[in-house]
Design a protein around this motif. Structure first.
Motif, PDB file in Angstrom:
ATOM      1  N   MET A  45       0.860  -1.180   0.000  1.00 34.99           N
ATOM      2  CA  MET A  45       0.000   0.000   0.000  1.00 34.99           C
ATOM      3  C   MET A  45       0.897   1.231   0.000  1.00 34.99           C
ATOM      4  SD  MET A  45      -2.886   1.410   2.671  1.00 34.99           S
ATOM      5  CE  MET A  45      -4.272   0.635   1.854  1.00 34.99           C
ATOM      6  N   VAL A  46       0.670   2.126  -0.952  1.00 37.21           N
ATOM      7  CA  VAL A  46       1.461   3.344  -1.073  1.00 37.21           C
ATOM      8  C   VAL A  46       0.563   4.528  -0.730  1.00 37.21           C
ATOM      9  CG1 VAL A  46       2.867   4.780  -2.586  1.00 37.21           C
ATOM     10  CG2 VAL A  46       2.865   2.287  -2.875  1.00 37.21           C
ATOM     11  N   VAL A  47       0.958   5.291   0.305  1.00 44.05           N
ATOM     12  CA  VAL A  47       0.245   6.507   0.698  1.00 44.05           C
ATOM     13  C   VAL A  47       1.191   7.672   0.506  1.00 44.05           C
ATOM     14  CG1 VAL A  47      -1.088   7.665   2.516  1.00 44.05           C
ATOM     15  CG2 VAL A  47      -1.006   5.158   2.438  1.00 44.05           C
ATOM     16  N   ASP A  48       0.831   8.608  -0.375  1.00 42.99           N
ATOM     17  CA  ASP A  48       1.747   9.714  -0.644  1.00 42.99           C
ATOM     18  C   ASP A  48       1.463  10.891   0.287  1.00 42.99           C
ATOM     19  OD1 ASP A  48      -0.449  11.074  -1.636  1.00 42.99           O
ATOM     20  OD2 ASP A  48       0.103  10.860  -3.730  1.00 42.99           O
ATOM     21  N   SER A  49       2.208  11.970   0.117  1.00 47.86           N
ATOM     22  CA  SER A  49       2.134  13.108   1.033  1.00 47.86           C
ATOM     23  C   SER A  49       0.841  13.893   0.905  1.00 47.86           C
ATOM     24  CB  SER A  49       3.322  14.046   0.787  1.00 47.86           C
ATOM     25  OG  SER A  49       3.313  14.523  -0.545  1.00 47.86           O
ATOM     26  N   THR A  50       0.017  13.582  -0.103  1.00 52.16           N
ATOM     27  CA  THR A  50      -1.288  14.222  -0.238  1.00 52.16           C
ATOM     28  C   THR A  50      -2.409  13.285   0.172  1.00 52.16           C
ATOM     29  OG1 THR A  50      -1.445  13.571  -2.568  1.00 52.16           O
ATOM     30  CG2 THR A  50      -0.456  15.715  -2.097  1.00 52.16           C
ATOM     31  N   ALA A 107      10.626  10.746   1.712  1.00 49.50           N
ATOM     32  CA  ALA A 107      10.249  12.137   1.934  1.00 49.50           C
ATOM     33  C   ALA A 107       8.897  12.469   1.329  1.00 49.50           C
ATOM     34  CB  ALA A 107      11.317  13.074   1.350  1.00 49.50           C
ATOM     35  N   GLN A 108       8.319  11.554   0.547  1.00 45.76           N
ATOM     36  CA  GLN A 108       7.085  11.867  -0.162  1.00 45.76           C
ATOM     37  C   GLN A 108       6.008  10.800  -0.057  1.00 45.76           C
ATOM     38  OE1 GLN A 108       9.060  12.185  -3.891  1.00 45.76           O
ATOM     39  NE2 GLN A 108       9.388  14.392  -3.743  1.00 45.76           N
ATOM     40  N   LEU A 127      -2.733   6.554  10.107  1.00 45.27           N
ATOM     41  CA  LEU A 127      -1.695   7.135   9.258  1.00 45.27           C
ATOM     42  C   LEU A 127      -2.308   8.051   8.209  1.00 45.27           C
ATOM     43  CD1 LEU A 127       1.294   7.197   8.261  1.00 45.27           C
ATOM     44  CD2 LEU A 127       0.712   5.246   6.796  1.00 45.27           C
ATOM     45  N   GLN A 128      -3.371   7.607   7.562  1.00 44.15           N
ATOM     46  CA  GLN A 128      -4.028   8.427   6.549  1.00 44.15           C
ATOM     47  C   GLN A 128      -4.605   9.702   7.159  1.00 44.15           C
ATOM     48  OE1 GLN A 128      -6.751   5.489   5.014  1.00 44.15           O
ATOM     49  NE2 GLN A 128      -5.391   4.927   3.337  1.00 44.15           N
ATOM     50  N   ARG A 129      -5.162   9.586   8.343  1.00 45.13           N
ATOM     51  CA  ARG A 129      -5.722  10.766   9.002  1.00 45.13           C
ATOM     52  C   ARG A 129      -4.634  11.800   9.297  1.00 45.13           C
ATOM     53  NH1 ARG A 129      -6.752  12.837  14.004  1.00 45.13           N
ATOM     54  NH2 ARG A 129      -5.609  11.173  15.043  1.00 45.13           N
ATOM     55  N   ARG A 130      -3.491  11.335   9.776  1.00 45.66           N
ATOM     56  CA  ARG A 130      -2.389  12.252  10.097  1.00 45.66           C
ATOM     57  C   ARG A 130      -1.812  12.892   8.832  1.00 45.66           C
ATOM     58  NH1 ARG A 130       1.049  10.863  15.241  1.00 45.66           N
ATOM     59  NH2 ARG A 130      -0.486   9.824  16.549  1.00 45.66           N
ATOM     60  N   ILE A 131      -1.664  12.077   7.785  1.00 48.78           N
ATOM     61  CA  ILE A 131      -1.111  12.616   6.543  1.00 48.78           C
ATOM     62  C   ILE A 131      -2.068  13.637   5.936  1.00 48.78           C
ATOM     63  CG2 ILE A 131      -0.507  12.010   4.167  1.00 48.78           C
ATOM     64  CD1 ILE A 131       0.692   9.434   5.183  1.00 48.78           C
ATOM     65  N   LEU A 132      -3.376  13.384   6.037  1.00 46.39           N
ATOM     66  CA  LEU A 132      -4.346  14.342   5.516  1.00 46.39           C
ATOM     67  C   LEU A 132      -4.260  15.668   6.272  1.00 46.39           C
ATOM     68  CD1 LEU A 132      -6.683  14.807   3.536  1.00 46.39           C
ATOM     69  CD2 LEU A 132      -8.241  14.032   5.334  1.00 46.39           C
ATOM     70  N   ASN A 152       8.923  24.683   0.310  1.00 44.71           N
ATOM     71  CA  ASN A 152       9.565  24.119  -0.873  1.00 44.71           C
ATOM     72  C   ASN A 152       9.826  22.620  -0.732  1.00 44.71           C
ATOM     73  OD1 ASN A 152       9.606  26.574  -2.137  1.00 44.71           O
ATOM     74  ND2 ASN A 152      11.655  27.103  -1.413  1.00 44.71           N
ATOM     75  N   LEU A 153       9.884  22.134   0.510  1.00 47.13           N
ATOM     76  CA  LEU A 153      10.172  20.716   0.703  1.00 47.13           C
ATOM     77  C   LEU A 153       9.086  19.837   0.092  1.00 47.13           C
ATOM     78  CD1 LEU A 153      11.438  20.555   4.384  1.00 47.13           C
ATOM     79  CD2 LEU A 153      12.776  20.433   2.314  1.00 47.13           C
ATOM     80  N   TYR A 154       7.895  20.378  -0.028  1.00 48.83           N
ATOM     81  CA  TYR A 154       6.772  19.563  -0.478  1.00 48.83           C
ATOM     82  C   TYR A 154       6.441  19.810  -1.942  1.00 48.83           C
ATOM     83  CZ  TYR A 154       6.623  19.265   4.524  1.00 48.83           C
ATOM     84  OH  TYR A 154       6.982  19.083   5.816  1.00 48.83           O
TER      85      TYR A 154
END
Length: 375
Positions: A45-50, A107-108, A127-132, A152-154
């Motif tokens: 499962m891949v969860v990205d920074s968005t 990092a992403q 994890l999804q809740r925190r990333i959101l 800029n990091l994102y």
């Protein structure tokens, strides 16, 4: 050969069986079950920074290219092998093997190996809740133009439609609707520092979710064991019987096992806290930003050197020593810039107070669990 043509012992493999394992670009979402799964291919499962999430099938070579990890680090996550609790920082990724959490953090994005395990489902939701929440925080920060260096990091990944993303994510994950405002009011999981300005890097948000899941799991198991131990001991005290002795023996075996697991997590956190360089390796976003800056500086330096070289060629007849002088000066400048950049990066990497505070919080929690078990 009797009666017939030669038949090779090892016929060539049928095309298409190992494509996923060899090419990272072919790691694809899971749709219909394959007739025959290639060796080493697993579901991730891949969860990205968005907070966009998808299930993909990829082999170890695809994951190695995607994360920059060597094969030996991937073995830490192999469910068929028994490795102790590990938080391992590499150049582009963090390897997490804590209890039921087996993940790779970049990092992403976060790659979870056993997301289909029922015991991991609550962690995935958290994890999804925190990333959101983190995505909303960084989006708001970019919109206000505050602390542009962190914003800029994102922006290093593929461009996304930030304006449309929150709506899409809420539809994709119904459990998150209305939780982002509630999350902003929570203190313990705050993404901001005390000044309320700077947002934690993405990798620290994911790392904290992993640590909390592992420490809470062990703490709950310790509480459950404690609730069972006291009545069993009381019964054994009042009446010594085979049944009561066996029950206490089983509880003792569980106590020894869980104590060892808690000790391993505690030792891993203590090891990280004792070594600033190991903690510095976990600053993935900062390393990525510094690498981009170094590449930009090197490109600028190359262009400047090329211009200087062309200028010296035009005047080469004036002095034979002049080109060597410029070359040496350019070499000194190049070395000086490189040294300064390296020193700057090292200085920033060793400023690990932010991560140290995060790790210490969970070290205290797991140490308390260990003390409870020892008594």
């Amino acid at each position: 050969m009797r009666g017939g043509g030669y038949v090779p012992n090892n016929p060539p493999p049928k095309p298409g069986l190992s494509i996923i394992d060899e090419d990272p670009d072919t790691a694809r979402p899971i749709s219909a079950p394959h007739r025959k799964k290639a060796a080493g291919v697993r579901a991730w499962m891949v969860v990205d920074s968005t907070c966009q999430a998808e299930l993909i099938e990829a082999g170890k070579h695809a994951i190695m290219r995607r994360t920059g990890l060597p094969a030996r680090d991937l073995r830490i996550l192999d469910p068929l092998l028994s490795y102790p609790s590990t938080v391992l920082g590499r150049e582009r990724a963090i390897v997490i093997n804590l209890e039921h959490i087996k993940a790779i953090i970049t990092a992403q994005e976060v790659l979870l190996l056993n997301s289909r395990d029922p015991s991991v489902t609550p962690f995935v939701e958290e994890l999804q809740r925190r990333i959101l929440r983190h995505h909303h925080a960084t989006t708001a920060q970019e919109g206000n133009g505050e602390d542009s260096n962190w914003s800029n990091l994102y922006d290093l990944g593929e461009p996304q439609s930030i304006a449309d993303s929150p709506v899409n994510f809420s539809q994709g994950f119904p459990q998150f609707q209305g939780q982002d405002e509630e999350g902003k009011a929570e203190g313990k999981q705050g993404l901001d520092n005390q000044d309320g300005m700077k947002v934690l890097p993405f990798e620290f948000v994911a790392l904290e979710a992993c640590l909390e899941a592992a420490c809470s799991c062990l703490e709950n198991e310790a509480k459950t064991l404690e609730l069972e131990a006291h009545p069993a001991l009381d019964k054994l005290t009042s009446k010594i019987s085979t049944l009561n002795l066996e029950r206490v023996r089983q509880i003792k075996s569980r106590l020894v096992a869980i104590t060892g697991r808690v000790q391993k997590v505690r030792d891993e956190l203590e090891h990280l806290l004792d070594d600033d360089e190991d903690m510095a390796e976990l600053y993935l976003s900062e390393k990525l930003l510094q690498q981009n800056l170094e590449n930009s500086s090197a490109s600028t330096l190359t262009e400047a050197g090329s211009a200087s070289y062309k200028s010296e060629l035009q005047n080469i007849n004036n002095s034979l020593e002049q080109p060597y002088g410029v070359s040496k000066a350019l070499s000194r400048d190049s070395h000086g810039i490189h040294t300064s950049t390296t020193h700057s990066v090292t200085g920033k990497h060793l400023d690990v107070e932010e991560l140290e505070m995060l790790l210490e919080a969970y070290f205290v929690q797991i140490d308390g669990t260990l003390n409870k078990l020892s008594t």
